[in-house]
Design a protein around this motif. Structure first.
Motif, PDB file in Angstrom:
ATOM      1  N   LEU A 204       0.829  -1.207   0.000  1.00 44.63           N
ATOM      2  CA  LEU A 204       0.000   0.000   0.000  1.00 44.63           C
ATOM      3  C   LEU A 204       0.865   1.259   0.000  1.00 44.63           C
ATOM      4  O   LEU A 204       0.539   2.245  -0.659  1.00 44.63           O
ATOM      5  N   LEU A 205       1.973   1.220   0.742  1.00 47.37           N
ATOM      6  CA  LEU A 205       2.856   2.371   0.815  1.00 47.37           C
ATOM      7  C   LEU A 205       3.452   2.712  -0.545  1.00 47.37           C
ATOM      8  O   LEU A 205       3.712   3.885  -0.836  1.00 47.37           O
ATOM      9  N   MET A 206       3.638   1.697  -1.378  1.00 47.99           N
ATOM     10  CA  MET A 206       4.180   1.942  -2.710  1.00 47.99           C
ATOM     11  C   MET A 206       3.276   2.871  -3.520  1.00 47.99           C
ATOM     12  O   MET A 206       3.747   3.714  -4.289  1.00 47.99           O
ATOM     13  N   TYR A 207       1.952   2.736  -3.329  1.00 46.40           N
ATOM     14  CA  TYR A 207       1.022   3.576  -4.075  1.00 46.40           C
ATOM     15  C   TYR A 207       0.975   4.998  -3.527  1.00 46.40           C
ATOM     16  O   TYR A 207       0.410   5.888  -4.175  1.00 46.40           O
ATOM     17  N   ALA A 208       1.554   5.196  -2.332  1.00 50.92           N
ATOM     18  CA  ALA A 208       1.672   6.545  -1.784  1.00 50.92           C
ATOM     19  C   ALA A 208       3.059   7.111  -2.046  1.00 50.92           C
ATOM     20  O   ALA A 208       3.445   8.126  -1.457  1.00 50.92           O
ATOM     21  N   THR A 209       3.797   6.458  -2.916  1.00 49.57           N
ATOM     22  CA  THR A 209       5.130   6.896  -3.328  1.00 49.57           C
ATOM     23  C   THR A 209       5.131   7.034  -4.840  1.00 49.57           C
ATOM     24  O   THR A 209       4.339   6.387  -5.532  1.00 49.57           O
ATOM     25  N   THR A 210       6.023   7.846  -5.381  1.00 51.03           N
ATOM     26  CA  THR A 210       6.018   8.109  -6.821  1.00 51.03           C
ATOM     27  C   THR A 210       6.739   7.007  -7.605  1.00 51.03           C
ATOM     28  O   THR A 210       7.715   7.250  -8.307  1.00 51.03           O
ATOM     29  N   VAL A 211       6.217   5.789  -7.479  1.00 52.76           N
ATOM     30  CA  VAL A 211       6.753   4.656  -8.225  1.00 52.76           C
ATOM     31  C   VAL A 211       6.040   4.512  -9.565  1.00 52.76           C
ATOM     32  O   VAL A 211       6.672   4.296 -10.602  1.00 52.76           O
ATOM     33  N   ILE A 212       4.716   4.656  -9.544  1.00 56.57           N
ATOM     34  CA  ILE A 212       3.936   4.440 -10.770  1.00 56.57           C
ATOM     35  C   ILE A 212       3.434   5.757 -11.372  1.00 56.57           C
ATOM     36  O   ILE A 212       2.739   5.749 -12.393  1.00 56.57           O
ATOM     37  N   TYR A 213       3.776   6.875 -10.785  1.00 55.57           N
ATOM     38  CA  TYR A 213       3.389   8.184 -11.308  1.00 55.57           C
ATOM     39  C   TYR A 213       4.405   9.215 -10.825  1.00 55.57           C
ATOM     40  O   TYR A 213       5.034   9.043  -9.777  1.00 55.57           O
ATOM     41  N   PRO A 214       4.590  10.302 -11.562  1.00 58.10           N
ATOM     42  CA  PRO A 214       5.508  11.364 -11.119  1.00 58.10           C
ATOM     43  C   PRO A 214       4.819  12.257 -10.096  1.00 58.10           C
ATOM     44  O   PRO A 214       3.588  12.333 -10.032  1.00 58.10           O
ATOM     45  N   LEU A 215       5.598  12.955  -9.310  1.00 52.06           N
ATOM     46  CA  LEU A 215       5.044  13.847  -8.293  1.00 52.06           C
ATOM     47  C   LEU A 215       4.233  14.969  -8.944  1.00 52.06           C
ATOM     48  O   LEU A 215       3.228  15.411  -8.385  1.00 52.06           O
ATOM     49  N   SER A 216       4.655  15.419 -10.115  1.00 53.08           N
ATOM     50  CA  SER A 216       3.933  16.501 -10.801  1.00 53.08           C
ATOM     51  C   SER A 216       2.493  16.104 -11.102  1.00 53.08           C
ATOM     52  O   SER A 216       1.578  16.911 -10.980  1.00 53.08           O
ATOM     53  N   THR A 217       2.278  14.855 -11.473  1.00 48.24           N
ATOM     54  CA  THR A 217       0.921  14.376 -11.769  1.00 48.24           C
ATOM     55  C   THR A 217       0.081  14.330 -10.502  1.00 48.24           C
ATOM     56  O   THR A 217      -1.101  14.691 -10.501  1.00 48.24           O
ATOM     57  N   ALA A 218       0.669  13.870  -9.401  1.00 48.03           N
ATOM     58  CA  ALA A 218      -0.057  13.804  -8.130  1.00 48.03           C
ATOM     59  C   ALA A 218      -0.468  15.196  -7.666  1.00 48.03           C
ATOM     60  O   ALA A 218      -1.586  15.403  -7.188  1.00 48.03           O
ATOM     61  N   LEU A 219       0.429  16.179  -7.814  1.00 52.52           N
ATOM     62  CA  LEU A 219       0.129  17.540  -7.388  1.00 52.52           C
ATOM     63  C   LEU A 219      -0.956  18.177  -8.250  1.00 52.52           C
ATOM     64  O   LEU A 219      -1.775  18.962  -7.767  1.00 52.52           O
ATOM     65  N   GLU A 220      -0.968  17.811  -9.528  1.00 57.91           N
ATOM     66  CA  GLU A 220      -1.916  18.413 -10.467  1.00 57.91           C
ATOM     67  C   GLU A 220      -3.310  17.784 -10.371  1.00 57.91           C
ATOM     68  O   GLU A 220      -4.319  18.500 -10.326  1.00 57.91           O
ATOM     69  N   LYS A 221      -3.365  16.461 -10.324  1.00 59.47           N
ATOM     70  CA  LYS A 221      -4.654  15.770 -10.409  1.00 59.47           C
ATOM     71  C   LYS A 221      -5.260  15.442  -9.046  1.00 59.47           C
ATOM     72  O   LYS A 221      -6.484  15.302  -8.933  1.00 59.47           O
ATOM     73  N   TYR A 222      -4.430  15.285  -8.032  1.00 57.62           N
ATOM     74  CA  TYR A 222      -4.948  14.888  -6.721  1.00 57.62           C
ATOM     75  C   TYR A 222      -4.393  15.814  -5.631  1.00 57.62           C
ATOM     76  O   TYR A 222      -3.707  15.363  -4.712  1.00 57.62           O
ATOM     77  N   PRO A 223      -4.679  17.101  -5.724  1.00 64.79           N
ATOM     78  CA  PRO A 223      -4.112  18.058  -4.750  1.00 64.79           C
ATOM     79  C   PRO A 223      -4.545  17.780  -3.309  1.00 64.79           C
ATOM     80  O   PRO A 223      -3.817  18.092  -2.375  1.00 64.79           O
ATOM     81  N   ALA A 224      -5.744  17.206  -3.128  1.00 64.08           N
ATOM     82  CA  ALA A 224      -6.240  16.952  -1.778  1.00 64.08           C
ATOM     83  C   ALA A 224      -5.434  15.861  -1.072  1.00 64.08           C
ATOM     84  O   ALA A 224      -5.355  15.841   0.164  1.00 64.08           O
ATOM     85  N   TYR A 225      -4.845  14.947  -1.851  1.00 68.19           N
ATOM     86  CA  TYR A 225      -4.093  13.837  -1.263  1.00 68.19           C
ATOM     87  C   TYR A 225      -2.594  13.956  -1.509  1.00 68.19           C
ATOM     88  O   TYR A 225      -1.826  13.111  -1.042  1.00 68.19           O
ATOM     89  N   ALA A 226      -2.191  14.986  -2.224  1.00 69.54           N
ATOM     90  CA  ALA A 226      -0.779  15.114  -2.601  1.00 69.54           C
ATOM     91  C   ALA A 226       0.137  15.264  -1.392  1.00 69.54           C
ATOM     92  O   ALA A 226       1.303  14.873  -1.436  1.00 69.54           O
ATOM     93  N   TRP A 227      -0.387  15.811  -0.289  1.00 65.35           N
ATOM     94  CA  TRP A 227       0.449  16.013   0.893  1.00 65.35           C
ATOM     95  C   TRP A 227       0.925  14.679   1.463  1.00 65.35           C
ATOM     96  O   TRP A 227       2.027  14.598   2.032  1.00 65.35           O
ATOM     97  N   ILE A 228       0.110  13.634   1.323  1.00 66.37           N
ATOM     98  CA  ILE A 228       0.513  12.304   1.806  1.00 66.37           C
ATOM     99  C   ILE A 228       1.738  11.831   1.041  1.00 66.37           C
ATOM    100  O   ILE A 228       2.684  11.285   1.615  1.00 66.37           O
ATOM    101  N   ILE A 229       1.713  12.065  -0.274  1.00 63.20           N
ATOM    102  CA  ILE A 229       2.825  11.651  -1.127  1.00 63.20           C
ATOM    103  C   ILE A 229       4.054  12.506  -0.862  1.00 63.20           C
ATOM    104  O   ILE A 229       5.178  11.999  -0.797  1.00 63.20           O
ATOM    105  N   GLU A 230       3.834  13.802  -0.709  1.00 67.30           N
ATOM    106  CA  GLU A 230       4.967  14.709  -0.480  1.00 67.30           C
ATOM    107  C   GLU A 230       5.678  14.427   0.836  1.00 67.30           C
ATOM    108  O   GLU A 230       6.911  14.519   0.927  1.00 67.30           O
TER     109      GLU A 230
END
Length: 285
Positions: A204-230
């Motif tokens: 599960l932790l892998m999906y909260a890490t930028t393994v399958i997507y770049p950080l830029s995509t997470a910040l752009e498409k999922y801003p509400a959850y991006a802080w978990i990844i950051e």
């Protein structure tokens, strides 16, 4: 004629932060033997042997490329999808292996710990070193893939100056997995359920890490959850790894410094709880 009985008690003394590095160095031959044991026992009676080092990340990359790259259409910041996923998988596998295998070190070695004395830190260190062999082999696969895409395909990626941070990245991944693993290992001596949750939790932790997507995509498409990844310390480590080898990634000294700080804290906490538990863990395991 009188007979005297002698009882010997081996007990741990000293500070909880004492790494006993002098003892670890004195037992370095044991460390190498344990590394060899892990390597041989894992691939004993297998047909393909060490080739599994290549097969696992290669097939995982193919699956990620098909599912996340082609079907889901997740961006890879302009990088070739197989290269993007292979870089993330290679870095993540080393951290995940260090964490999962260290997290059961007390339970897996209870019989040995109860019979003979040696610096207990030898065991988790041997796991980190043996996993480094696997990481090295997978790095060769990544470099071969990079050479193919550069010279044959002509893909738009480039190596940057951040590649000089590669040794730092390896140390951070190793120490982060070691620290978190020692904390979990100490807890599993009393709470066995944690051992069953570790593997699932790491996935599960892998999906909260930028393994399958770049950080830029997470910040752009999922801003509400991006802080978990950051705030996941593995995110800046993987982003720096990609930036150094492929030229794309959200690199910043602040993020890398944050990851280093979290790693240091987890390592210190791990050392304290590991040293505390090792004094009486035989009674609870």
């Amino acid at each position: 004629m009188s007979t005297e009985s002698h009882e010997w008690t081996i007990e741990s003394k000293g500070s909880l932060l004492d790494l006993k590095l002098n003892e670890v160095w004195a037992y370095r031959d044991l460390l190498l033997l344990l590394v060899r044991r892990d390597f041989v026992s894992f691939y004993k009676q297998t047909i393909l042997g060490p080739l599994w080092f290549f097969i696992q990340p290669l097939f995982t990359t193919i699956i990620f490329t098909f599912i996340f790259g082609n079907l889901a259409g997740i961006s890879t910041d302009g990088l070739p999808k197989p290269l993007f996923y292979m870089a993330g998988i290679t870095a993540w596998n080393y951290f995940a292996d260090c964490l999962t295998k260290t997290s059961t070190v007390f339970k897996d070695n209870a019989n040995i710990f109860g019979k003979v004395y040696f610096p207990r830190l030898i065991m988790p260190l041997s796991i980190v070193v043996s996993n480094l062999v696997r990481f090295g082999v997978q790095m060769i696969l990544l470099l071969l893939m990079m050479a193919y895409y550069h010279f044959v395909i002509g893909a738009p990626f480039h190596i940057t100056w951040a590649i000089v941070l590669f040794p730092v990245i390896i140390v951070l991944m190793a120490l982060l997995g070691l620290g978190a693993g020692m904390i979990i290992s100490a807890m599993t001596t009393k709470y066995r359920d944690l051992a069953f949750l570790v593997t699932f939790g790491v996935q599960l932790l892998m999906y909260a890490t930028t393994v399958i997507y770049p950080l830029s995509t997470a910040l752009e498409k999922y801003p509400a959850y991006a802080w978990i990844i950051e705030y996941n310390p593995m995110t800046p480590i993987i982003e720096t790894f990609r930036y150094g080898f492929l030229g794309e990634g959200a690199f910043s000294w602040g993020s890398l410094g944050y990851a280093s700080g979290i790693t240091l804290v987890l390592l210190l906490v791990g050392i304290v709880v590991f040293n505390k538990v090792e004094r009486n863990f035989v009674d609870t395991v």
